[in-house]
Design a protein around this motif. Sequence first.
Motif, PDB file in Angstrom:
ATOM      1  N   ARG A  38      20.849  37.688  -8.444  1.00 48.72           N
ATOM      2  CA  ARG A  38      21.257  36.896  -9.631  1.00 48.72           C
ATOM      3  C   ARG A  38      21.590  37.878 -10.718  1.00 48.72           C
ATOM      4  NH1 ARG A  38      17.691  33.488 -12.255  1.00 48.72           N
ATOM      5  NH2 ARG A  38      17.687  33.883 -14.321  1.00 48.72           N
ATOM      6  N   ARG A  50      24.944  40.378 -10.023  1.00 51.05           N
ATOM      7  CA  ARG A  50      26.291  39.987  -9.508  1.00 51.05           C
ATOM      8  C   ARG A  50      27.358  39.979 -10.457  1.00 51.05           C
ATOM      9  NH1 ARG A  50      27.609  34.797 -10.051  1.00 51.05           N
ATOM     10  NH2 ARG A  50      26.369  33.484 -11.464  1.00 51.05           N
ATOM     11  N   TYR A  62      28.619  36.804  -0.875  1.00 45.23           N
ATOM     12  CA  TYR A  62      29.611  36.108  -1.041  1.00 45.23           C
ATOM     13  C   TYR A  62      29.519  35.004  -2.075  1.00 45.23           C
ATOM     14  CZ  TYR A  62      33.691  32.941  -0.299  1.00 45.23           C
ATOM     15  OH  TYR A  62      34.640  32.316  -0.369  1.00 45.23           O
ATOM     16  N   VAL A  63      28.286  34.531  -2.024  1.00 48.71           N
ATOM     17  CA  VAL A  63      28.111  33.421  -2.805  1.00 48.71           C
ATOM     18  C   VAL A  63      27.918  33.936  -4.296  1.00 48.71           C
ATOM     19  CG1 VAL A  63      26.478  31.378  -3.704  1.00 48.71           C
ATOM     20  CG2 VAL A  63      27.161  31.665  -1.119  1.00 48.71           C
ATOM     21  N   ALA A  64      27.386  34.992  -4.523  1.00 51.01           N
ATOM     22  CA  ALA A  64      27.041  35.757  -5.683  1.00 51.01           C
ATOM     23  C   ALA A  64      28.236  36.058  -6.344  1.00 51.01           C
ATOM     24  CB  ALA A  64      26.087  36.704  -5.586  1.00 51.01           C
ATOM     25  N   THR A  65      29.097  36.679  -5.511  1.00 50.80           N
ATOM     26  CA  THR A  65      30.305  37.308  -6.290  1.00 50.80           C
ATOM     27  C   THR A  65      31.590  36.636  -6.249  1.00 50.80           C
ATOM     28  OG1 THR A  65      30.795  38.606  -4.293  1.00 50.80           O
ATOM     29  CG2 THR A  65      29.067  39.655  -5.830  1.00 50.80           C
ATOM     30  N   ASP A  66      31.749  35.657  -5.289  1.00 49.33           N
ATOM     31  CA  ASP A  66      32.959  35.154  -5.039  1.00 49.33           C
ATOM     32  C   ASP A  66      34.010  36.277  -4.634  1.00 49.33           C
ATOM     33  OD1 ASP A  66      34.492  32.807  -4.558  1.00 49.33           O
ATOM     34  OD2 ASP A  66      35.605  33.127  -6.571  1.00 49.33           O
TER      35      ASP A  66
END
Lengths: 162, 431
Positions: free
Chosen positions: B176, B179, B233-237
């Motif tokens: 968090r 990122r 993946y969710v943190a950085t897209d």
Amino acid sequence: MIQPTAVALQAAFLLVLFLFVAWVVRSTLRDLRRPDEQRVAGPPPADATGIHSAVTAGAAPSGPGEPRLVVERAPGHTPGMEYELAEGAVMGRGEQAEIRLDDPYASSRHARLVLQGGRIVLEDLGSTNGTYLNEELVSGPQPLHQGDRVRIGDSEFTFVDR
Amino acid sequence: MRARNRELLGLLPASLLIVAGFGAVFLQEQTKLGDLSLTYGAIFLGLCLAAHVIIRLRLPDADPYLLPIVAVLASIGLVVIYRLNETLARDQAQWFVIGLIAFAATIVLLRDYRVLERYRYVIAAASLFLLLLPRVPGIGQQANGAYLGISLGPVNFQPAEFAKIGIIIFLASYLRDTRALLVSRKRFGITLPRLKHIGPLLLVWGLAMLMLVFIRDLGSSLMFFGGFLAMLYVATDRLIFPVVGFGLFGVGAWFFASTVGHVGDRVSAWQHPFDPKLYEQIGGSYQIAQSLFAQADGGVWGQGFGQALVSVGDSPILPAAQTDLIYAVIVNELGLIGGIALLLIYVLLIERGFRIAVLARDSFSKLLATGLTTVVALQVFVIVGGVTKVIPLTGVTLPFVSYGGSSIVANFVIVALLLLISDRARREARR
């Protein structure tokens, strides 16, 4: 020696399992069809993972109203209190800060809000614990949009300009 | 219907499953149907109601389907374990109660789960310590070549089950904060973070590899690392992170498979389960081959409760039937149709978990929910994939179904955390 009752009970077991699955799926699908009730109000996610929407949401022009910072929760402040940002402001724990933060995580001059080209821009002033814009660590100046959330330590504000 | 009433209604199927399942097992084993199965169903319903009341009092807005889904899974587990071994089922029922206590304690004590962020380094250090504990001589235990359990006097437990929660909390809090930095620098058109920022992440990869070497368990290491990649993946897209991550993991796994004997044995048993030499060999492919036979024998409709041939005399036909191979037992007795039902329920559990992540408003909650859900999902994949010969078989538990105290308790804590996140997210969304 398979007993008919046992077979019936087993069939009942499987039936209950599948009915349960169907029940959860049905309710889930209904939730998906009526997204407004349970989903987060606000801009829809602009990318696959959904947490970037707040930053990437387009550059809508500033609203006609006065830009203000509304206290959501902050030690020593009443939620709902508003700060006018007409000429910008410095946020921090120090005496000179226009927006005083009673927060152990705040530096004395923590972050700055300045008016640039008709928009309010948020900039971290090299604070120890960082400034968060919509829960993203701010690095470099960030223009604020209606509804953006600014967080320093345990103090949280919402930016409003209409 | 309000969310909590929906949850209450959802607990009924679980108790019906207990009644029907125990009834069928009693009939097969004692050829008489007493009212004992009704008693068990009532006790089970009572326990679930207790959990429901706690949620109703403390988390009125939480997701209404998680608890019923968990109750259904636990009831399937209890029935199948009872059918395998009565004593183990009694143990498991006790662990279920302890799990519910841990569940209640998490919800009551951790009103605002975001305080966990403040202790992230303590949590990370404690988790690492727990992970390495099984290698400490004297208390560590080796089972089938893997170091997973420790025994302290009468209590045996698997610290990795708890360490996984701690590591997910740490990663959620770390990602968090970093990122934005991870994607801030681009070189040659691709995202290339600075070493300073990617360093801790490489450390996690190193840790996963270290687990392969020290704990010698491919399954847990895949679980940790996969959970980490999903969060990244969710943190950085950026799809590049999981792609590169899985590549690195593949290289590491291949390297250890060809050099560490224990890992290599597992791989060759997976590739050639019916090779007579591997089948006869100790620690060879006997378990996986028997699992495949049992599932094929089940057919579409199954052999019926109590029909699976688990052991002949003292020699096991299905080794570790109550833990690793419980899915094979379920498919043998309830058939493909039962296996599908079980997997569908896991899919629902995972869907609810990701839905909580989507609803959550701040990054920490999103990442935490994603990480916890992914770890549970991967755990199901690792063990079901293992017994169906999709990947090499490694001994992790089937969440809430397999016999195993640590697993039940740890998974209950995970569900409690998901409910805490969900309560906050749904309350904020409603406002």
